[in-house]
Scaffold this motif. Structure first.
Motif, PDB file in Angstrom:
ATOM      1  N   MET A  66       0.674  -1.133   0.128  1.00  0.00           N
ATOM      2  CA  MET A  66      -0.069   0.065  -0.014  1.00  0.00           C
ATOM      3  C   MET A  66       0.838   1.275  -0.016  1.00  0.00           C
ATOM      4  O   MET A  66       1.880   1.435   0.727  1.00  0.00           O
ATOM      5  N   SER A  67       0.589   2.275  -0.765  1.00  0.00           N
ATOM      6  CA  SER A  67       1.308   3.392  -0.797  1.00  0.00           C
ATOM      7  C   SER A  67       0.549   4.289   0.027  1.00  0.00           C
ATOM      8  O   SER A  67      -0.364   4.530   0.222  1.00  0.00           O
ATOM      9  N   ILE A  68       1.482   5.346   0.641  1.00  0.00           N
ATOM     10  CA  ILE A  68       1.202   6.101   1.779  1.00  0.00           C
ATOM     11  C   ILE A  68       1.050   7.838   0.951  1.00  0.00           C
ATOM     12  O   ILE A  68       1.900   8.249   0.294  1.00  0.00           O
ATOM     13  N   ALA A  69      -0.144   8.190   1.039  1.00  0.00           N
ATOM     14  CA  ALA A  69      -0.480   9.465   0.390  1.00  0.00           C
ATOM     15  C   ALA A  69      -0.405  10.641   1.478  1.00  0.00           C
ATOM     16  O   ALA A  69      -0.883  10.618   2.452  1.00  0.00           O
ATOM     17  N   ILE A  70       0.864  11.372   0.974  1.00  0.00           N
ATOM     18  CA  ILE A  70       0.995  12.420   2.292  1.00  0.00           C
ATOM     19  C   ILE A  70       0.342  13.638   1.977  1.00  0.00           C
ATOM     20  O   ILE A  70       0.218  14.060   0.517  1.00  0.00           O
ATOM     21  N   ALA A  71      -0.136  14.384   2.508  1.00  0.00           N
ATOM     22  CA  ALA A  71      -1.160  15.569   2.529  1.00  0.00           C
ATOM     23  C   ALA A  71      -0.310  16.613   1.720  1.00  0.00           C
ATOM     24  O   ALA A  71       0.790  17.002   2.090  1.00  0.00           O
ATOM     25  N   ALA A  72      -1.016  17.230   0.870  1.00  0.00           N
ATOM     26  CA  ALA A  72      -0.442  18.259   0.191  1.00  0.00           C
ATOM     27  C   ALA A  72       0.046  19.391   0.476  1.00  0.00           C
ATOM     28  O   ALA A  72       1.002  20.154   0.282  1.00  0.00           O
ATOM     29  N   ARG A  73      -0.459  19.778   1.899  1.00  0.00           N
ATOM     30  CA  ARG A  73      -0.036  20.780   2.519  1.00  0.00           C
ATOM     31  C   ARG A  73       1.294  20.644   3.145  1.00  0.00           C
ATOM     32  O   ARG A  73       2.209  21.742   3.188  1.00  0.00           O
ATOM     33  N   LEU A  74       1.967  19.434   3.030  1.00  0.00           N
ATOM     34  CA  LEU A  74       3.281  19.199   3.694  1.00  0.00           C
ATOM     35  C   LEU A  74       4.300  19.608   2.397  1.00  0.00           C
ATOM     36  O   LEU A  74       5.529  19.699   2.602  1.00  0.00           O
ATOM     37  N   ASN A  75       3.824  19.844   1.128  1.00  0.00           N
ATOM     38  CA  ASN A  75       4.860  20.108   0.048  1.00  0.00           C
ATOM     39  C   ASN A  75       5.139  21.754   0.082  1.00  0.00           C
ATOM     40  O   ASN A  75       5.820  22.192  -0.529  1.00  0.00           O
ATOM     41  N   ARG A  76       4.394  22.502   1.110  1.00  0.00           N
ATOM     42  CA  ARG A  76       4.547  23.966   0.897  1.00  0.00           C
ATOM     43  C   ARG A  76       5.582  24.286   2.086  1.00  0.00           C
ATOM     44  O   ARG A  76       6.175  25.034   2.287  1.00  0.00           O
ATOM     45  N   ILE A  77       6.004  23.148   2.972  1.00  0.00           N
ATOM     46  CA  ILE A  77       7.046  23.335   3.877  1.00  0.00           C
ATOM     47  C   ILE A  77       8.571  22.559   3.505  1.00  0.00           C
ATOM     48  O   ILE A  77       8.397  21.610   2.930  1.00  0.00           O
ATOM     49  N   GLN A  78       9.466  22.914   4.263  1.00  0.00           N
ATOM     50  CA  GLN A  78      10.782  22.146   4.297  1.00  0.00           C
ATOM     51  C   GLN A  78      11.083  21.849   5.568  1.00  0.00           C
ATOM     52  O   GLN A  78      10.914  22.251   6.544  1.00  0.00           O
ATOM     53  N   PRO A  79      11.851  20.631   5.877  1.00  0.00           N
ATOM     54  CA  PRO A  79      12.557  20.341   6.985  1.00  0.00           C
ATOM     55  C   PRO A  79      13.374  21.514   7.603  1.00  0.00           C
ATOM     56  O   PRO A  79      13.945  22.190   6.818  1.00  0.00           O
ATOM     57  N   SER A  80      13.510  21.558   8.786  1.00  0.00           N
ATOM     58  CA  SER A  80      14.343  22.658   9.378  1.00  0.00           C
ATOM     59  C   SER A  80      15.685  22.489   9.056  1.00  0.00           C
ATOM     60  O   SER A  80      16.421  21.294   9.360  1.00  0.00           O
ATOM     61  N   GLN A  81      16.270  23.662   8.103  1.00  0.00           N
ATOM     62  CA  GLN A  81      17.744  23.420   7.717  1.00  0.00           C
ATOM     63  C   GLN A  81      18.659  23.485   8.902  1.00  0.00           C
ATOM     64  O   GLN A  81      19.983  23.235   8.815  1.00  0.00           O
ATOM     65  N   THR A  82      18.244  24.186   9.889  1.00  0.00           N
ATOM     66  CA  THR A  82      19.290  24.367  11.283  1.00  0.00           C
ATOM     67  C   THR A  82      19.108  22.985  11.722  1.00  0.00           C
ATOM     68  O   THR A  82      20.542  22.236  12.159  1.00  0.00           O
ATOM     69  N   THR A  83      18.429  22.239  12.035  1.00  0.00           N
ATOM     70  CA  THR A  83      18.291  20.891  12.465  1.00  0.00           C
ATOM     71  C   THR A  83      19.214  19.911  11.472  1.00  0.00           C
ATOM     72  O   THR A  83      19.914  19.191  11.996  1.00  0.00           O
TER      73      THR A  83
END
Length: 401
Positions: free
Chosen positions: A1-18
């Motif tokens: 089964m493929s996991i469908a990730i919410a489109a809203r997460l495409n608007r953000i990036q992982p913390s680059q400082t982290t």
């Protein structure tokens, strides 16, 4: 089964400082000699009386749920802090305690932003502001504020950026990543603009309030212009001033209706902040402040060391920060050059990646803070580590061909 990730997460990036911190840790785990001056975290221990208060709370059995907005005792202590330090009057039901300042900011923006609403953010800025605005369906409006204006927003810039869709102005003073600190007159000039636009709310991130240099006096929006208090969120916390980053305690004073909305949102996300951490925060706010002042003095001394060494480094120019524990040097003179290992420096990311790979110094590229051509150095490290790191940076820059 493929996991469908919410489109809203495409608007953000992982913390680059982290991400940079994790990369430095991975290299260290491989046995590499790495000096990490990338993290926005005090290198001091949490003061003893704060630790003792947490231990005592455990022994008293204070290990159960609290009110979502925080214990009444802690909210009263926050009320007293705002009155004592900032001359601001709040009631306990105008206070919320969150799991770090980041949650308080998230609560405020998610509770108020609708699709198309705009939030004005002066840059350079903390990495999370634009992403939180985007996640809340808002539109970040980034206003570049360069070293020629001391990395501070000017009234005419603010005036020109406000539209009928503007809902928020986000200001961080002292600033991450530049250390820029607005004085009373500078905030007053911005407040005059805001008074002409009653639809704009203000979120002031004062988390570095206690870390201010050169005898400056701290000021915050609702303090310098009381007419803005009924549309201002004054956010602060314990992380930086008391070396309590891992305890995750942020808090804010805001209009009662907004606090109620933030409480509602928090009630369906994390609910209350850790009860033990709240007991520790109570001791931090009500207890002796001498260790906080000792930390501030150490950061000011380190600031002078780091700025002096970096500003004397070929290819770098380093503005003198007025607070916090960061320097934000300009590295644009290094663009177009090549490292001894053959890496071409075409961007600030190339610079910090090569600096880590070839010189063993972890920093953060300016693009992460929405301001290319610079990089951030944290001077929350020992004098010896900072001296070694800055010497390595100098040798690295001298080696560029």
């Amino acid at each position: 089964m493929s996991i469908a990730i919410a489109a809203r997460l495409n608007r953000i990036q992982p913390s680059q400082t982290t991400a940079m911190r994790q990369r430095a840790q991975a290299l260290k785990a491989e046995g590499k000699d790495v000096l990490a001056i990338s993290s926005g975290e005090p290198d001091f221990e949490t003061p003893r009386h704060i630790k003792d208060a947490a231990i005592a709370a455990i022994e008293r059995g204070e290990t159960r749920y609290t009110d979502i907005a925080g214990t009444l005792a802690l909210r009263k202590a926050v009320v007293a802090k705002f009155k004592r330090d900032n001359g601001l009057d709040y009631a306990p039901d105008e206070i919320i305690v969150g799991t770090g300042g980041k949650q308080v900011i998230y609560d405020a923006l998610v509770a108020t932003l609708d699709p198309g609403d705009e939030a004005i953010i002066p840059t350079p800025c903390w990495v999370s502001y634009p992403d939180i605005v985007s996640l809340a369906d808002g539109t970040p409006v980034l206003l570049p504020c360069g070293p020629n204006q001391n990395f501070k927003l000017r009234p005419e810039q603010l005036e020109a950026a406000i539209t009928p869709r503007t809902k928020w102005l986000i200001v961080n003073t002292p600033s991450n990543p530049t250390g820029a600190t607005y004085d009373e007159a500078e905030l007053k000039a911005l407040a005059e603009v805001l008074l002409r636009h009653p639809q704009v709310m203000i979120l002031t991130d004062d988390i570095y309030e206690k870390l201010i240099f050169d005898g400056r006096r701290f000021a915050t929006f609702a303090q310098v212009e009381p007419r803005l208090k009924d549309r201002t969120v004054t956010m602060n916390g314990c992380s930086k001033a008391y070396a309590m980053t891992g305890w995750r305690i942020g808090f804010a004073g805001a209009p009662r209706a907004l606090i109620k909305a933030m409480d509602k949102l928090q009630g369906q996300s994390t609910s209350n902040t850790c009860s033990i951490a709240q007991a520790a925060a109570l001791a931090a706010l009500e207890g002796p402040q001498d260790e906080t002042e000792a930390m501030r003095q150490a950061y000011e001394r380190r600031r002078d060391l780091v700025v002096g060494m970096l500003d004397a480094t070929p290819g770098l120019r380093c503005h003198k920060p007025e607070g916090a524990f960061y320097a934000f040097p300009d590295m644009t003179a290094c663009l177009g050059k090549t490292t001894p290992a053959g890496a071409r420096i075409e961007s600030d990311w190339d610079f910090v990646f090569a600096l880590l790979s070839e010189a063993g110094v972890a920093t953060v590229h300016g693009s992460a803070f929405m301001f290319p051509g610079h990089f951030r150095v944290s001077f929350a490290a020992s004098d010896a580590q900072l001296g070694d790191a800055c010497a390595r940076i100098r040798r690295f820059c001298e080696s560029l061909a």
